[in-house]
Scaffold this motif. Structure first.
Motif, PDB file in Angstrom:
ATOM      1  N   PHE A  57       5.724  63.905   3.000  1.00 57.79           N
ATOM      2  CA  PHE A  57       4.946  63.829   1.734  1.00 57.79           C
ATOM      3  C   PHE A  57       4.714  64.978   1.025  1.00 57.79           C
ATOM      4  O   PHE A  57       4.743  64.921  -0.305  1.00 57.79           O
ATOM      5  CB  PHE A  57       3.201  63.672   2.356  1.00 57.79           C
ATOM      6  N   LEU A  58       5.153  66.155   1.628  1.00 61.07           N
ATOM      7  CA  LEU A  58       5.418  67.436   0.847  1.00 61.07           C
ATOM      8  C   LEU A  58       6.348  67.311  -0.289  1.00 61.07           C
ATOM      9  O   LEU A  58       6.415  67.926  -1.193  1.00 61.07           O
ATOM     10  CB  LEU A  58       5.751  68.630   1.734  1.00 61.07           C
ATOM     11  N   GLU A  59       7.442  66.599   0.149  1.00 59.96           N
ATOM     12  CA  GLU A  59       8.604  66.191  -0.907  1.00 59.96           C
ATOM     13  C   GLU A  59       8.237  65.626  -2.058  1.00 59.96           C
ATOM     14  O   GLU A  59       8.507  65.892  -3.224  1.00 59.96           O
ATOM     15  CB  GLU A  59       9.804  65.440  -0.114  1.00 59.96           C
ATOM     16  N   LYS A  60       7.294  64.658  -1.828  1.00 56.41           N
ATOM     17  CA  LYS A  60       6.597  63.900  -3.079  1.00 56.41           C
ATOM     18  C   LYS A  60       6.091  64.659  -3.849  1.00 56.41           C
ATOM     19  O   LYS A  60       5.987  64.484  -5.205  1.00 56.41           O
ATOM     20  CB  LYS A  60       5.783  62.775  -2.548  1.00 56.41           C
ATOM     21  N   GLU A  61       5.173  65.805  -3.306  1.00 57.42           N
ATOM     22  CA  GLU A  61       4.286  66.436  -4.108  1.00 57.42           C
ATOM     23  C   GLU A  61       4.970  67.756  -4.727  1.00 57.42           C
ATOM     24  O   GLU A  61       4.826  68.025  -6.143  1.00 57.42           O
ATOM     25  CB  GLU A  61       3.091  67.218  -3.153  1.00 57.42           C
ATOM     26  N   LEU A  62       6.113  68.093  -4.279  1.00 54.63           N
ATOM     27  CA  LEU A  62       6.998  69.232  -4.739  1.00 54.63           C
ATOM     28  C   LEU A  62       8.224  68.885  -5.446  1.00 54.63           C
ATOM     29  O   LEU A  62       9.043  69.559  -6.348  1.00 54.63           O
ATOM     30  CB  LEU A  62       7.315  70.264  -3.752  1.00 54.63           C
ATOM     31  N   GLY A  63       8.484  67.728  -5.400  1.00 59.20           N
ATOM     32  CA  GLY A  63       9.994  67.158  -6.011  1.00 59.20           C
ATOM     33  C   GLY A  63      10.984  67.812  -5.430  1.00 59.20           C
ATOM     34  O   GLY A  63      11.964  67.804  -6.316  1.00 59.20           O
ATOM     35  N   GLY A  64      11.160  68.269  -4.324  1.00 57.31           N
ATOM     36  CA  GLY A  64      12.260  68.885  -3.894  1.00 57.31           C
ATOM     37  C   GLY A  64      12.561  68.354  -2.383  1.00 57.31           C
ATOM     38  O   GLY A  64      11.443  67.741  -1.629  1.00 57.31           O
ATOM     39  N   SER A  65      13.453  68.385  -1.688  1.00 55.24           N
ATOM     40  CA  SER A  65      13.624  68.118  -0.390  1.00 55.24           C
ATOM     41  C   SER A  65      13.233  69.017   0.753  1.00 55.24           C
ATOM     42  O   SER A  65      13.309  70.534   0.391  1.00 55.24           O
ATOM     43  CB  SER A  65      15.312  67.770  -0.274  1.00 55.24           C
ATOM     44  N   VAL A  66      12.867  68.620   1.488  1.00 51.44           N
ATOM     45  CA  VAL A  66      12.212  69.452   2.730  1.00 51.44           C
ATOM     46  C   VAL A  66      13.047  69.013   4.327  1.00 51.44           C
ATOM     47  O   VAL A  66      12.909  67.841   4.544  1.00 51.44           O
ATOM     48  CB  VAL A  66      10.735  69.332   3.140  1.00 51.44           C
ATOM     49  N   VAL A  67      13.808  69.816   4.707  1.00 50.57           N
ATOM     50  CA  VAL A  67      14.590  69.439   6.142  1.00 50.57           C
ATOM     51  C   VAL A  67      13.760  70.244   7.149  1.00 50.57           C
ATOM     52  O   VAL A  67      13.480  71.318   7.295  1.00 50.57           O
ATOM     53  CB  VAL A  67      15.857  70.147   5.806  1.00 50.57           C
ATOM     54  N   VAL A  68      13.460  69.205   8.172  1.00 50.67           N
ATOM     55  CA  VAL A  68      12.899  69.777   9.427  1.00 50.67           C
ATOM     56  C   VAL A  68      14.014  70.262  10.114  1.00 50.67           C
ATOM     57  O   VAL A  68      15.154  69.827  10.644  1.00 50.67           O
ATOM     58  CB  VAL A  68      12.196  68.740  10.124  1.00 50.67           C
ATOM     59  N   ASN A  69      13.699  71.525  10.806  1.00 51.06           N
ATOM     60  CA  ASN A  69      14.648  72.305  11.536  1.00 51.06           C
ATOM     61  C   ASN A  69      14.169  72.832  13.029  1.00 51.06           C
ATOM     62  O   ASN A  69      13.099  73.398  12.912  1.00 51.06           O
ATOM     63  CB  ASN A  69      15.135  73.438  10.819  1.00 51.06           C
ATOM     64  N   ASN A  70      14.668  72.303  14.053  1.00 51.10           N
ATOM     65  CA  ASN A  70      14.020  72.459  15.334  1.00 51.10           C
ATOM     66  C   ASN A  70      14.630  73.959  15.769  1.00 51.10           C
ATOM     67  O   ASN A  70      16.001  73.766  15.914  1.00 51.10           O
ATOM     68  CB  ASN A  70      14.178  71.398  16.193  1.00 51.10           C
ATOM     69  N   ARG A  71      14.001  74.907  15.982  1.00 47.68           N
ATOM     70  CA  ARG A  71      14.378  76.151  16.750  1.00 47.68           C
ATOM     71  C   ARG A  71      13.476  76.353  17.936  1.00 47.68           C
ATOM     72  O   ARG A  71      12.696  77.293  18.078  1.00 47.68           O
ATOM     73  CB  ARG A  71      14.387  77.249  15.747  1.00 47.68           C
ATOM     74  N   PRO A  72      13.704  75.564  18.950  1.00 47.70           N
ATOM     75  CA  PRO A  72      13.034  75.712  20.166  1.00 47.70           C
ATOM     76  C   PRO A  72      13.212  76.733  21.015  1.00 47.70           C
ATOM     77  O   PRO A  72      14.211  77.525  20.973  1.00 47.70           O
ATOM     78  CB  PRO A  72      13.158  74.279  20.996  1.00 47.70           C
ATOM     79  N   GLY A  73      12.213  77.280  21.929  1.00 49.51           N
ATOM     80  CA  GLY A  73      12.498  78.344  22.976  1.00 49.51           C
ATOM     81  C   GLY A  73      11.303  79.162  22.955  1.00 49.51           C
ATOM     82  O   GLY A  73      10.697  79.353  21.791  1.00 49.51           O
ATOM     83  N   ALA A  74      11.018  79.918  24.104  1.00 57.15           N
ATOM     84  CA  ALA A  74      10.087  81.243  24.237  1.00 57.15           C
ATOM     85  C   ALA A  74       8.810  80.529  23.725  1.00 57.15           C
ATOM     86  O   ALA A  74       8.129  81.472  23.132  1.00 57.15           O
ATOM     87  CB  ALA A  74      10.569  82.273  23.463  1.00 57.15           C
ATOM     88  N   SER A  75       8.732  79.197  24.218  1.00 52.53           N
ATOM     89  CA  SER A  75       7.233  78.920  23.737  1.00 52.53           C
ATOM     90  C   SER A  75       6.845  78.930  22.451  1.00 52.53           C
ATOM     91  O   SER A  75       5.642  78.721  21.909  1.00 52.53           O
ATOM     92  CB  SER A  75       6.078  79.548  24.696  1.00 52.53           C
TER      93      SER A  75
END
Length: 323
Positions: A57-75
Motif C-alpha cells: 500500500f505504501l508503494e501506491k502512495e509514494l510511487g516507488g518500490s518498497v522491498v521487505v528485508n528480514n534481518r532476524p536475530g536478538a529478539s
C-alpha cells in the motif's frame, strides 16, 4: 539592492529561484530509489505479514518500490539497529514490535539502539499475545496448564520469539501472577516457533492471536493477553478471565532513523495515514486477524515513553532476562 521602483533586478530574482530549485526538486523526488522496510524477525510471523501488506500500500502512495528485508536475530534488535544506523534520508524504514522496541534497551547492558535513535512515523496495528499448544496436546485448557505448571515446576517448555518480546513478557507476568515457572526457549521468529510447536519440540508457544487465527491448523489457543476477548477468537479467555492480572499485545509501527529531514518525515506520515485509512488496507488487516491501532508519530512516541516508564519499573522489580 533595489531599482528606483523598489524591486530586485531581474538577475537577482532568477538567481534566488535557481538556488531554491534544487531543494524543491529534491523534496519532489522522494523516494528517488527503492525503499527498504526492515523486519527484525524471520519471515512468516505476524510482524512480517503486517510489513508485507503495508509495503504494497505504501508503494501506491509514494510511487516507488518498497522491498521487505528480514534481518532476524536478538529478539528484533538486529533489525532495529540496522534502521537506527541507516542513512537518515527516509529510504530505510523499520517495522517495530512493541514491547521489544522499549524493552530491549532496558534489559541489555550495551543496547544497539534506544528510543531516541528514531523518528516515529505511526503505529499501525495491535495483536494480543497468546499461549498455544499443539492440537493433540494433553494440556486440555489454560486451567490445566496452570495446574501442570504448579505440579511440575520448570518442566514445561515455552517458545517465544526472543527475550523481551511481547509473548516472553506475557510469560514473565503470568509466571509471577500464578507463582509458576516454565522453561523459556527463544526462536528467531514466529515461523520457526510454529514449526517447533507443530513438531512437539516445545509444549507451549507464544504465538499472537492473529498468527493463530490466520492459520489455526495444528495448534490450539489456550489464553490471550488482550484487555477483552478478541472478535477473532471469542471462545478463548483472556488472562483476566482466568483470574490473572496480565495484559500484553504486539504493537507494530513504522520508524526511520533519527535525523531524517522533517519534510521527508512529514511525507511518510502523510502516506502512512492514507494507508491506515484505506478501506482496502483495513480489510487486509481484518483478513489477517489483526486489529487496527493507528496512532500518528508524536502521539505514538508519547505512548512509548509512558510504556518505557512502566517497563523500567517492572525491570527493577523483576528482571526478565533469564525467565
Amino acid at each position: 539592492m533595489t531599482t528606483a521602483f523598489g524591486r530586485r533586478p531581474a538577475f537577482m530574482a532568477l538567481a534566488a529561484t535557481a538556488l531554491s530549485t534544487p531543494a524543491l526538486a529534491q523534496r519532489a523526488r522522494f523516494p528517488d530509489r527503492p525503499m527498504e522496510l526492515i523486519v527484525g524477525f524471520a519471515a512468516g510471523g505476524g510482524t512480517d505479514v503486517t510489513a508485507r501488506t503495508f509495503a504494497r500500500f505504501l508503494e501506491k502512495e509514494l510511487g516507488g518500490s518498497v522491498v521487505v528485508n528480514n534481518r532476524p536475530g536478538a529478539s528484533g534488535e538486529i533489525g532495529l539497529a540496522y534502521v537506527a544506523r541507516a542513512r537518515p534520508d527516509g529510504h530505510v524504514l523499520g517495522i517495530t514490535n512493541m514491547p521489544g522496541l522499549v524493552t530491549l534497551p532496558i534489559e541489555r547492558r550495551t543496547p544497539q539502539f534506544n528510543l531516541n535513535d528514531f523518528e516515529y512515523i505511526a503505529n499501525l496495528v495491535a495483536d494480543p499475545s497468546a499461549f498455544s499448544v499443539p492440537a493433540a496436546s494433553p494440556i486440555k485448557d489454560f486451567a490445566d496448564l496452570v495446574a501442570r505448571a504448579r505440579q511440575a515446576p520448570e518442566t514445561i517448555t515455552f517458545g517465544s520469539t526472543g527475550v523481551g518480546t511481547d509473548e516472553h513478557l506475557a510469560l514473565v507476568l503470568f509466571q509471577a501472577a500464578a507463582n509458576v515457572k516454565l522453561v523459556h526457549v527463544p526462536f528467531p521468529g514466529a515461523g520457526p516457533m510454529r514449526t517447533a510447536i507443530l513438531g512437539n519440540q516445545v509444549e507451549v508457544g507464544g504465538l499472537n492471536v492473529g498468527e493463530v487465527a490466520a492459520s489455526p491448523q495444528g495448534v490450539r489457543m489456550l489464553v490471550q493477553g488482550g484487555a477483552v476477548r478478541s472478535s477473532f477468537a471469542p471462545d478463548v479467555p483472556t488472562f483476566k478471565d482466568a483470574g490473572f492480572d496480565v495484559t500484553m499485545s504486539s504493537e507494530r509501527g513504522i520508524v526511520v532513523a533519527k535525523g531524517t529531514p522533517a519534510d521527508v518525515v512529514a511525507r511518510l506520515r502523510e502516506a502512512t495515514a492514507k494507508v491506515a485509512n484505506d478501506p482496502a488496507f483495513k480489510e487486509q488487516c481484518r483478513i489477517q486477524f489483526t486489529d487496527m491501532d493507528y496512532l500518528e508519530g508524536p502521539a505514538w512516541r508519547d505512548r512509548l515513553e509512558e510504556a518505557n516508564g512502566r517497563f523500567r519499573q517492572m525491570w527493577q522489580r523483576q528482571p526478565w532476562s533469564e525467565g
